[in-house]
Design a protein around this motif. Sequence first.
Motif, PDB file in Angstrom:
ATOM      1  N   VAL A  77       0.868  -1.173   0.000  1.00 45.15           N
ATOM      2  CA  VAL A  77       0.000   0.000   0.000  1.00 45.15           C
ATOM      3  C   VAL A  77       0.907   1.225   0.000  1.00 45.15           C
ATOM      4  O   VAL A  77       1.750   1.380   0.887  1.00 45.15           O
ATOM      5  N   ALA A  78       0.761   2.064  -0.995  1.00 44.94           N
ATOM      6  CA  ALA A  78       1.631   3.226  -1.177  1.00 44.94           C
ATOM      7  C   ALA A  78       1.088   4.451  -0.465  1.00 44.94           C
ATOM      8  O   ALA A  78      -0.104   4.556  -0.165  1.00 44.94           O
ATOM      9  N   ASN A  79       1.982   5.379  -0.237  1.00 46.02           N
ATOM     10  CA  ASN A  79       1.671   6.724   0.224  1.00 46.02           C
ATOM     11  C   ASN A  79       2.413   7.654  -0.725  1.00 46.02           C
ATOM     12  O   ASN A  79       3.394   7.249  -1.348  1.00 46.02           O
ATOM     13  N   ALA A  80       1.955   8.875  -0.849  1.00 45.66           N
ATOM     14  CA  ALA A  80       2.621   9.819  -1.736  1.00 45.66           C
ATOM     15  C   ALA A  80       2.451  11.232  -1.208  1.00 45.66           C
ATOM     16  O   ALA A  80       1.561  11.500  -0.398  1.00 45.66           O
ATOM     17  N   GLY A  81       3.321  12.102  -1.650  1.00 47.34           N
ATOM     18  CA  GLY A  81       3.237  13.516  -1.336  1.00 47.34           C
ATOM     19  C   GLY A  81       3.471  14.314  -2.607  1.00 47.34           C
ATOM     20  O   GLY A  81       4.214  13.874  -3.487  1.00 47.34           O
ATOM     21  N   PHE A  82       2.840  15.472  -2.684  1.00 49.10           N
ATOM     22  CA  PHE A  82       2.903  16.297  -3.888  1.00 49.10           C
ATOM     23  C   PHE A  82       3.031  17.755  -3.511  1.00 49.10           C
ATOM     24  O   PHE A  82       2.353  18.224  -2.600  1.00 49.10           O
ATOM     25  N   MET A  83       3.879  18.476  -4.240  1.00 50.31           N
ATOM     26  CA  MET A  83       3.979  19.929  -4.073  1.00 50.31           C
ATOM     27  C   MET A  83       4.224  20.559  -5.433  1.00 50.31           C
ATOM     28  O   MET A  83       5.051  20.076  -6.200  1.00 50.31           O
ATOM     29  N   VAL A  84       3.490  21.624  -5.674  1.00 48.91           N
ATOM     30  CA  VAL A  84       3.671  22.412  -6.895  1.00 48.91           C
ATOM     31  C   VAL A  84       4.025  23.825  -6.463  1.00 48.91           C
ATOM     32  O   VAL A  84       3.375  24.392  -5.582  1.00 48.91           O
ATOM     33  N   ASP A  85       5.044  24.367  -7.074  1.00 48.60           N
ATOM     34  CA  ASP A  85       5.436  25.746  -6.804  1.00 48.60           C
ATOM     35  C   ASP A  85       4.208  26.639  -6.982  1.00 48.60           C
ATOM     36  O   ASP A  85       3.581  26.633  -8.052  1.00 48.60           O
ATOM     37  N   PRO A  86       3.816  27.388  -5.941  1.00 41.41           N
ATOM     38  CA  PRO A  86       2.614  28.239  -6.055  1.00 41.41           C
ATOM     39  C   PRO A  86       2.661  29.212  -7.230  1.00 41.41           C
ATOM     40  O   PRO A  86       1.611  29.585  -7.758  1.00 41.41           O
ATOM     41  N   ASP A  87       3.849  29.602  -7.672  1.00 40.33           N
ATOM     42  CA  ASP A  87       3.959  30.484  -8.832  1.00 40.33           C
ATOM     43  C   ASP A  87       3.550  29.790 -10.128  1.00 40.33           C
ATOM     44  O   ASP A  87       3.406  30.446 -11.161  1.00 40.33           O
ATOM     45  N   HIS A  88       3.390  28.460 -10.078  1.00 41.37           N
ATOM     46  CA  HIS A  88       3.030  27.683 -11.272  1.00 41.37           C
ATOM     47  C   HIS A  88       1.729  26.901 -11.076  1.00 41.37           C
ATOM     48  O   HIS A  88       1.452  25.967 -11.826  1.00 41.37           O
ATOM     49  N   ALA A  89       0.946  27.286 -10.088  1.00 35.36           N
ATOM     50  CA  ALA A  89      -0.325  26.608  -9.816  1.00 35.36           C
ATOM     51  C   ALA A  89      -1.306  26.824 -10.962  1.00 35.36           C
ATOM     52  O   ALA A  89      -1.233  27.821 -11.684  1.00 35.36           O
ATOM     53  N   GLY A  90      -2.213  25.872 -11.126  1.00 37.73           N
ATOM     54  CA  GLY A  90      -3.270  26.002 -12.125  1.00 37.73           C
ATOM     55  C   GLY A  90      -2.838  25.669 -13.536  1.00 37.73           C
ATOM     56  O   GLY A  90      -3.577  25.948 -14.484  1.00 37.73           O
ATOM     57  N   LYS A  91      -1.686  25.056 -13.696  1.00 36.56           N
ATOM     58  CA  LYS A  91      -1.179  24.722 -15.036  1.00 36.56           C
ATOM     59  C   LYS A  91      -1.209  23.224 -15.319  1.00 36.56           C
ATOM     60  O   LYS A  91      -0.643  22.773 -16.310  1.00 36.56           O
ATOM     61  N   GLY A  92      -1.837  22.443 -14.441  1.00 39.11           N
ATOM     62  CA  GLY A  92      -1.915  20.999 -14.657  1.00 39.11           C
ATOM     63  C   GLY A  92      -0.718  20.221 -14.141  1.00 39.11           C
ATOM     64  O   GLY A  92      -0.623  19.012 -14.379  1.00 39.11           O
ATOM     65  N   ILE A  93       0.181  20.889 -13.436  1.00 33.51           N
ATOM     66  CA  ILE A  93       1.391  20.224 -12.943  1.00 33.51           C
ATOM     67  C   ILE A  93       1.032  19.182 -11.882  1.00 33.51           C
ATOM     68  O   ILE A  93       1.541  18.052 -11.897  1.00 33.51           O
ATOM     69  N   GLY A  94       0.149  19.535 -10.958  1.00 35.25           N
ATOM     70  CA  GLY A  94      -0.255  18.598  -9.917  1.00 35.25           C
ATOM     71  C   GLY A  94      -0.904  17.355 -10.501  1.00 35.25           C
ATOM     72  O   GLY A  94      -0.601  16.234 -10.089  1.00 35.25           O
ATOM     73  N   ARG A  95      -1.794  17.538 -11.457  1.00 37.66           N
ATOM     74  CA  ARG A  95      -2.451  16.390 -12.101  1.00 37.66           C
ATOM     75  C   ARG A  95      -1.424  15.524 -12.826  1.00 37.66           C
ATOM     76  O   ARG A  95      -1.455  14.293 -12.716  1.00 37.66           O
ATOM     77  N   ALA A  96      -0.499  16.148 -13.554  1.00 37.59           N
ATOM     78  CA  ALA A  96       0.513  15.377 -14.278  1.00 37.59           C
ATOM     79  C   ALA A  96       1.390  14.583 -13.308  1.00 37.59           C
ATOM     80  O   ALA A  96       1.685  13.411 -13.551  1.00 37.59           O
ATOM     81  N   LEU A  97       1.798  15.219 -12.202  1.00 38.53           N
ATOM     82  CA  LEU A  97       2.575  14.504 -11.197  1.00 38.53           C
ATOM     83  C   LEU A  97       1.767  13.356 -10.595  1.00 38.53           C
ATOM     84  O   LEU A  97       2.286  12.244 -10.409  1.00 38.53           O
ATOM     85  N   ALA A  98       0.508  13.609 -10.280  1.00 38.66           N
ATOM     86  CA  ALA A  98      -0.337  12.573  -9.687  1.00 38.66           C
ATOM     87  C   ALA A  98      -0.497  11.392 -10.632  1.00 38.66           C
ATOM     88  O   ALA A  98      -0.359  10.229 -10.218  1.00 38.66           O
TER      89      ALA A  98
END
Length: 160
Positions: A77-98
């Motif tokens: 069972v995995a766990n994960a953590g994610f952070m996107v530079d707030p200056d680049h929020a809303g560009k799909g980076i979080g979804r791509a990382l996820a």
Amino acid sequence: MLIREAVVDDWPRIWPFWHLIVAAGETYAWDPDTSEDDARALWMAPGKRVFVAEDASGAVVGSAYVTPNYGGPAADVANAGFMVDPDHAGKGIGRALAEHVLRTAEADGYRAMVFNAVVETNPAVKLWTSLGFSILGTIPDAFAHPTHGRVGLHVMHRSL
């Protein structure tokens, strides 16, 4: 955008937004005063697969990790953590990382992914549910949010 395995030399490019996000005290149940050395130990620990997202200029704009959530007979069972530079929020980076981390976790043999403490006011809750995570339960008033006061922490799960 390029998502790749992180190397030790990436930490100085992760730390500025890591520190900014954790110091804000809105989305992670980590001490807002976490030192850089302690932050590196948390994020880049041995046994974690750490990734960075780079934009077209080569700037690190996000990072994520995947690691076993439990040990022994529950180590799949995995766990994960994610952070996107707030200056680049809303560009799909979080979804791509996820999406990258979910594919990687499944390829690595994990059967499921669990998030143990998702702040219920975190905008990422919408992302996680859109990617098939469900909220198993909420620990009420478990997080002291700087603007919302006491809020709950979700335990979220998705089979892989």
